[in-house]
Write an enzyme that holds these catalytic residues in place. Structure first.
Site, mmCIF file in Angstrom:
data_model
loop_
_atom_site.group_PDB
_atom_site.id
_atom_site.type_symbol
_atom_site.label_atom_id
_atom_site.label_comp_id
_atom_site.label_asym_id
_atom_site.label_seq_id
_atom_site.Cartn_x
_atom_site.Cartn_y
_atom_site.Cartn_z
ATOM 1 N N LYS A 1 0.865 -1.183 0.000
ATOM 2 C CA LYS A 1 0.000 0.000 0.000
ATOM 3 C C LYS A 1 0.898 1.228 0.000
ATOM 4 O O LYS A 1 1.677 1.438 0.924
ATOM 5 C CB LYS A 1 -0.900 -0.015 1.231
ATOM 6 C CG LYS A 1 -1.784 1.233 1.293
ATOM 7 C CD LYS A 1 -2.810 1.138 2.391
ATOM 8 C CE LYS A 1 -3.651 2.395 2.426
ATOM 9 N NZ LYS A 1 -4.648 2.361 3.491
ATOM 10 N N LYS B 1 -2.055 -1.494 -3.914
ATOM 11 C CA LYS B 1 -2.920 -0.322 -3.862
ATOM 12 C C LYS B 1 -2.089 0.946 -3.912
ATOM 13 O O LYS B 1 -1.131 1.039 -3.143
ATOM 14 C CB LYS B 1 -3.702 -0.384 -2.558
ATOM 15 C CG LYS B 1 -4.576 0.801 -2.292
ATOM 16 C CD LYS B 1 -5.235 0.607 -0.963
ATOM 17 C CE LYS B 1 -6.038 1.841 -0.647
ATOM 18 N NZ LYS B 1 -6.586 1.815 0.659
ATOM 19 N N TYR C 1 -14.727 1.070 -7.671
ATOM 20 C CA TYR C 1 -15.974 1.832 -7.560
ATOM 21 C C TYR C 1 -16.767 1.748 -8.863
ATOM 22 O O TYR C 1 -17.899 2.224 -8.922
ATOM 23 C CB TYR C 1 -15.656 3.292 -7.193
ATOM 24 C CG TYR C 1 -14.879 3.378 -5.893
ATOM 25 C CD1 TYR C 1 -15.525 3.254 -4.668
ATOM 26 C CD2 TYR C 1 -13.490 3.505 -5.893
ATOM 27 C CE1 TYR C 1 -14.818 3.272 -3.482
ATOM 28 C CE2 TYR C 1 -12.762 3.534 -4.710
ATOM 29 C CZ TYR C 1 -13.431 3.413 -3.517
ATOM 30 O OH TYR C 1 -12.726 3.423 -2.337
HETATM 31 C C1 PBG Z 1 -7.386 3.706 5.236
HETATM 32 C C2 PBG Z 1 -7.741 3.409 3.819
HETATM 33 C C3 PBG Z 1 -7.551 4.308 2.759
HETATM 34 C C4 PBG Z 1 -8.116 3.707 1.620
HETATM 35 C C5 PBG Z 1 -8.606 2.451 1.991
HETATM 36 N N1 PBG Z 1 -8.337 2.267 3.374
HETATM 37 C C6 PBG Z 1 -7.013 5.676 2.751
HETATM 38 C C7 PBG Z 1 -5.698 5.953 3.344
HETATM 39 O O1 PBG Z 1 -4.855 5.071 3.546
HETATM 40 O O2 PBG Z 1 -5.483 7.119 3.647
HETATM 41 C C8 PBG Z 1 -8.162 4.363 0.277
HETATM 42 C C9 PBG Z 1 -9.135 3.812 -0.725
HETATM 43 C C10 PBG Z 1 -9.409 4.686 -1.879
HETATM 44 O O3 PBG Z 1 -8.803 5.750 -2.083
HETATM 45 O O4 PBG Z 1 -10.315 4.314 -2.658
HETATM 46 N N2 PBG Z 1 -6.864 2.775 6.040
#
Ligand code: PBG
Length: 328
Positions: free
Chosen positions: A197, A250, A315
């Site tokens: 991530k 991600k 989405y």
């Molecule tokens: C937070 C989380 C995030 C997303 C999913 N879980 C945001 C972040 O890490 O700040 C982002 C998902 C998206 O942008 O569609 N734990």
């Protein structure tokens, strides 16, 4: 006539041939539909930076999820938008027995036993600091955070979750959560780890949706730096050893090389999260008349799958499924 041994265009000659040689096919079965949930009743608020995506109260979410099931979308990932007054330093609301998110998990499984409920494990939606872990004077405490994540995961499993999705990026959390789940009698509950991530600007609209942006600092001390590729393999190896059932990358679009690396280096299912900013960019430019929205959606989802993702969180799931079923 020039003699050519290879004329690759021969395999593009007709629609039937093109279809026969198609290497990558999208199907609603491989998609996961995200839901943003709020406490209350009869709420359906569109998120301004994500046209076509809503924050739903549980009753409305169930109606929407049932229409997804009709479209062949059976896998849901749920995110809570928590009222500011319920947030605190230790995200205690996340495992409070009155937490509406836990009730939502139970309701989804009760109303649609055949669906898959995937949860989010991280402190940020419940944290008064807006961070995924415990914030202490500019530092995010790793091992102390694991205890909170463990409680959150067990509460979600108890509520009926099928798959726990740790998105926090603390070290050792997959192993810690696995052990806590097993000790609590939930050895059948899976873990879909947000393995690689990245600290990405493409989460902007999501943070609007949950009102979960960090109150101070940024997430660079736990999320990965966008410049790093090999580091994703370090994370993947750790997650696999700690007992993850799925590995996730991600965001998806700016990280197709990472998806491909994980696919080559692991036999576990690889999930790609086509995040909020990636969705909103297409919606926004389509609204301006600058891009064909449906074509862009299909091209992007195909690229993510072609790179090696078995499963895509997007989405666009409902838009894609509607298109898929309307094809001649
Ligand atoms: C937070 C989380 C995030 C997303 C999913 N879980 C945001 C972040 O890490 O700040 C982002 C998902 C998206 O942008 O569609 N734990």
């Amino acid at each position: 006539m020039i003699e050519l041994n290879h004329r690759p265009r021969r395999n593009r000659r007709s629609e039937a041939i093109r279809s026969m040689v198609t290497e990558t096919r999208l199907h609603p079965e491989n998609l996961i539909t995200p839901f943003f949930l709020v406490d209350g009743k009869k709420i359906r608020e569109e998120i301004s930076s994500m046209p076509g995506v809503f924050r739903y109260s549980i009753d409305e979410a169930i109606l929407e999820a049932k229409s997804c099931m009709q479209l062949g979308l059976r896998n849901f990932i749920l995110f809570p938008a928590v009222a500011e007054k319920l947030k605190d330093k230790y995200a205690t609301y996340s495992y409070d027995k009155n937490c509406f998110y836990l009730k939502a998990i139970s309701k989804f499984k009760k109303e649609m036993p055949e669906c898959t409920v995937i949860t989010d494990v991280a402190m940020d939606p419940y944290s008064s600091d807006g961070h995924d872990g415990i914030y202490d004077n500019g530092v995010i405490l790793n091992d102390e955070t694991l205890e909170v994540l463990g409680k959150m995961a067990v509460a979600q499993a108890k509520a009926g979750a099928d798959i726990i999705g740790p998105s926090d990026m603390m070290d050792g959390r997959v192993g810690y959560i696995r052990e806590e789940l097993d000790d609590a009698g939930y050895s059948d509950v899976s873990i879909m780890s947000y393995t690689a991530k990245y600290a990405s600007c493409f989460y902007g609209p999501f943070r609007d949706a949950l009102d979960s942006a960090p109150k101070h600092g940024n997430k660079l001390s736990y999320q990965m730096h966008p410049a790093n590729r090999r580091e994703a393999l370090v994370e993947a190896e750790a997650d696999e050893m700690e007992g993850a059932d799925f590995l996730m990358v991600k965001p998806a679009l700016a990280y197709l090389d990472i998806i491909s690396d994980l696919r080559k280096n692991s036999s576990l299912p690889v999930v790609a999260y086509n995040v909020s900013g990636e969705y909103s960019m297409i919606k926004a430019s389509a609204r301006q008349g600058w891009i064909n929205e449906q074509a862009a959606m299909i091209e992007v989802l195909t690229a993510i799958k072609r790179a090696g993702a078995d499963i895509i969180i997007t989405y666009f799931a409902q838009d894609f499924a509607r298109y898929y079923h309307s094809k001649p």
